[in-house]
Scaffold this active site. Structure first.
Site, PDB file in Angstrom:
ATOM      1  N   ARG A   1      -5.895  31.477 -29.124  1.00 21.31           N
ATOM      2  CA  ARG A   1      -5.868  32.267 -27.890  1.00 21.31           C
ATOM      3  C   ARG A   1      -6.420  33.639 -28.165  1.00 21.31           C
ATOM      4  O   ARG A   1      -5.903  34.358 -29.010  1.00 21.31           O
ATOM      5  CB  ARG A   1      -4.418  32.418 -27.406  1.00 21.31           C
TER       6      ARG A   1
ATOM      7  N   THR B   1      -7.955  38.296 -23.635  1.00 17.27           N
ATOM      8  CA  THR B   1      -8.202  37.559 -22.383  1.00 17.27           C
ATOM      9  C   THR B   1      -7.227  36.406 -22.191  1.00 17.27           C
ATOM     10  O   THR B   1      -7.158  35.840 -21.099  1.00 17.27           O
ATOM     11  CB  THR B   1      -9.628  36.978 -22.398  1.00 17.27           C
TER      12      THR B   1
ATOM     13  N   ASP C   1       6.775  32.766 -31.149  1.00 15.01           N
ATOM     14  CA  ASP C   1       5.486  32.174 -31.501  1.00 15.01           C
ATOM     15  C   ASP C   1       5.756  30.924 -32.349  1.00 15.01           C
ATOM     16  O   ASP C   1       6.242  31.018 -33.482  1.00 15.01           O
ATOM     17  CB  ASP C   1       4.649  33.178 -32.291  1.00 15.01           C
TER      18      ASP C   1
ATOM     19  N   ASP D   1       4.113  30.832 -35.844  1.00 17.19           N
ATOM     20  CA  ASP D   1       4.740  31.750 -36.794  1.00 17.19           C
ATOM     21  C   ASP D   1       6.121  31.244 -37.220  1.00 17.19           C
ATOM     22  O   ASP D   1       6.483  31.342 -38.398  1.00 17.19           O
ATOM     23  CB  ASP D   1       4.891  33.153 -36.176  1.00 17.19           C
TER      24      ASP D   1
HETATM   25  N1  URA Z   1       2.539  30.270 -27.807  1.00 15.89           N
HETATM   26  C1  URA Z   1       3.692  30.372 -28.494  1.00 15.89           C
HETATM   27  O1  URA Z   1       3.760  30.027 -29.675  1.00 15.89           O
HETATM   28  N2  URA Z   1       4.784  30.860 -27.856  1.00 15.89           N
HETATM   29  C2  URA Z   1       4.744  31.229 -26.559  1.00 15.89           C
HETATM   30  O2  URA Z   1       5.776  31.651 -26.037  1.00 15.89           O
HETATM   31  C3  URA Z   1       3.529  31.114 -25.867  1.00 15.89           C
HETATM   32  C4  URA Z   1       2.441  30.632 -26.511  1.00 15.89           C
END
Ligand code: URA
Length: 211
Positions: free
Chosen positions: A106, A110, A202, A205
């Site tokens: 991502r 944007t 995330d 992560d």
């Molecule tokens: N990607 C993620 O890992 N967590 C989110 O909350 C949104 C996108």
């Protein structure tokens, strides 16, 4: 408006394990382990409609016709890198499935997806594809991934996510109304950075202990 192609897997084991994943204090190794367990449970629901055919079988005592899977073979496709967490468990459940990978990240400005890797089996058009990515946030990544799979010939696709945002579900359904979506939870909303609230943070992560 409700999303007709959405299935929320509200099984108590799935919900309990999802809560463990949401907890800030769940350490990386445990997060990986639980993600694997949840994906096996989700895989069970995702494959509920696989066709069966009765075939002759001999038990030690008798012969009879017993059900075996038939129809399309499977292909699991993971959106790198967080998709690997869901892929692991589903692969245990479906060991003969072929595996594909889509590398999309991502763009943080944007929030749109940028592709850096794409590898799927050559006979993907003959397979039922289960696309996995833990978080359906804006929906843009999943929309792009399904466009790429369709371009590659995939005709039968399901999307499996762990947590979905209402915004992402709507965007995805508008783009691909033919693709059923399975999720363990539909959360409240996205924050200003495109993260799902309350979510689990995330997923990449948390899975890999980065950041
Ligand atoms: N990607 C993620 O890992 N967590 C989110 O909350 C949104 C996108």
């Amino acid at each position: 408006m409700p999303i007709p192609t959405l299935t929320v897997i509200d099984h108590p084991l799935v919900q309990h394990k999802l809560t463990l994943l949401r907890r800030r204090e769940t350490p990386t190794a445990r997060f990986h382990e639980v993600m694997r367990e949840v994906s096996q449970l989700m895989g069970y629901e995702l494959t509920r409609d696989l066709p069966l055919e009765d075939r002759p079988v001999e038990t030690p005592l008798a012969s009879f016709d017993a059900p075996l899977l038939t129809g399309k073979k499977l292909c699991l496709v993971s959106i790198l890198r967080a998709g690997q967490g869901l892929l692991d468990g589903m692969r245990t459940l479906l060991p003969s499935a072929r595996i594909g990978h889509i590398g999309l990240y991502r763009d943080q400005e944007t929030l749109t997806p940028v592709e850096y890797f794409f590898k799927v089996p050559e006979d993907i058009e003959e397979r039922l594809v289960i696309l996995v990515d833990p978080m359906l946030a804006t929906g843009h990544t999943a929309v792009a991934a399904v466009h790429r799979l369709k371009d590659a010939g995939a005709a039968s696709i399901k999307l499996a996510v762990l947590v979905a945002a209402p915004e992402g579900l709507r965007t995805f359904h508008d783009a691909h109304p033919d693709v059923p979506v399975f999720t363990a939870a539909v959360d409240e909303r996205l924050d200003e950075n495109g993260y799902i609230l309350p979510g689990l943070g995330d997923a990449g992560d948390r899975l890999y202990g980065t950041r």
